[in-house]
Design a protein around this motif. Sequence first.
Motif, mmCIF file in Angstrom:
data_model
loop_
_atom_site.group_PDB
_atom_site.id
_atom_site.type_symbol
_atom_site.label_atom_id
_atom_site.label_comp_id
_atom_site.label_asym_id
_atom_site.label_seq_id
_atom_site.Cartn_x
_atom_site.Cartn_y
_atom_site.Cartn_z
ATOM 1 N N THR A 132 59.725 -37.615 -34.015
ATOM 2 C CA THR A 132 60.494 -39.069 -33.240
ATOM 3 C C THR A 132 61.406 -38.121 -32.227
ATOM 4 O O THR A 132 61.039 -37.867 -31.694
ATOM 5 C CB THR A 132 62.425 -38.387 -34.792
ATOM 6 N N ALA A 158 64.283 -38.457 -30.002
ATOM 7 C CA ALA A 158 65.643 -38.302 -29.883
ATOM 8 C C ALA A 158 66.538 -38.889 -28.790
ATOM 9 O O ALA A 158 66.115 -39.508 -27.672
ATOM 10 C CB ALA A 158 65.572 -36.488 -29.418
ATOM 11 N N ASP A 177 66.504 -40.718 -36.054
ATOM 12 C CA ASP A 177 66.958 -41.454 -35.003
ATOM 13 C C ASP A 177 67.845 -42.660 -34.992
ATOM 14 O O ASP A 177 68.932 -42.432 -34.667
ATOM 15 C CB ASP A 177 65.418 -42.121 -34.047
#
Length: 479
Positions: free
Chosen positions: A11, A13, A87
């Motif tokens: 992911t 961030a 997220d």
Amino acid sequence: MTDTPTSTETTTAPTTTPTASPRAAWLTLIVVLLADAMDLMDATITNVAAPSIVQDLGVGDDVIPWLGAAYALALGSLLVLGGRLGDRFGQRRTFLVGLIGFMAGSALAGLAPTAGALIAARVVQGTFGALLIPQGMAIMAATFSKPMLRTAFAVFAPMLGVFAVAGPIVGGLLIDADLFGLAWRPIFLMNVVLGGIALVLALRHLPAVPPHRSVRIDARGSALLGTALFGLLFGLLTGASQGWGPVTIASTLLGGALLAAFAIRQVRTPDPLLPRQLLANRGFTSGLVVGLCVFAGFSGLMYVISLFFQLGLGYTPTQASLNLIPLTIGIIAGSGIANALILSLGRRVVLLGMLTTLLGTGVLLLIVLTAGLEATWWQNLIATSIIGTAAGISFNSVFNTALGNVQPEEAGSASGSLSAIQQVANGIGSALVTTIFLGNLAAGTIPAMTITLVIILVMAATCLLALPLLPRTAVMLED
């Protein structure tokens, strides 16, 4: 299975100012390590436990491939989606949901009355693991200062290698200990204890990262990918073990069609799970192909070695787990070799890993053909040490080399994609290779092992064909 930070970059961030104190940093690291310990041990713990499980539940050997594949496929097909959910809704909240769900899935697995219930529980574990695993390192990346993050990686990476190979060892010891007369069940129930500790620490100390509401989630693409993988694997497994009837053929064709639909959607949707510019990167896509082959081959090989020890050599689960310790040591040593050479030698370290794989598998095949069921512990030690070293070199070098031509802003998505490929490959490899071994077991353990090892050698040799397409240089994930 790998000792690279598989959860770090699934992911991207949101940008925040690092605020964590040294005490908070270490407590957060402990929480993340506990989560990854549960994941990585559960990914491999059925390698040793499978014979005991099928015997206790009174089912056939055709269930064995699904014990690991159900978990790995659920995790791998949803891992990138899990990162995006973190997220979108906040990593701390998603981590806690994933942790509680993983504990619940582990309890269901430990209490499962039937093989079907156990496989379903493994899917639950993998599904919530996909929510859990991407969040911890994303939180650390967003809240730790750069020196703290470097220190965390220095501790984190070697520990992942230990966790990944600890599963079969811990599983063997727990089964033979027969705690409270529960036989194999504590291998899953221990996650309730570990998860409970992690949950208490997470509620008190895990820092929050503000959610990134602009992140969009391709739920349809995720559904297509998960269904496609299940259809393909179900067809291939049942076809290899029970013959190619209408159901298995239809399942395989449907899985292939859905996979093609997923690829088309990734080209057309404005929010693909994998950025399109990465798919246009020849070095990265070659890394995905090599990674799929490498991880599938090793996961299958390690599973079959454990089965050979128990079904062929008559080892108890504890004996089998102790004979896998050289594999563990080899992986750690191989990782050190790869880390020392990767920046200077680049993709040639991948070549070194694959050649060592051919050597180790060849040595094991020679032992099987010459010593057969009279193979001694020291012969097994030689073969498993070489194979473990090959795994350590290959895992690290494939990840770092595949990212060699990736732009910094794409590194998060690229690493997450590699992690997902790794999990999917673990499920496919362990399932297919074990099915081949078990499908030939009627002819005898030695013929079954011989055929399986020859197929592994062919897979490793096939990987060599794609190596010239990899980037010449590599990066270090810890940097």
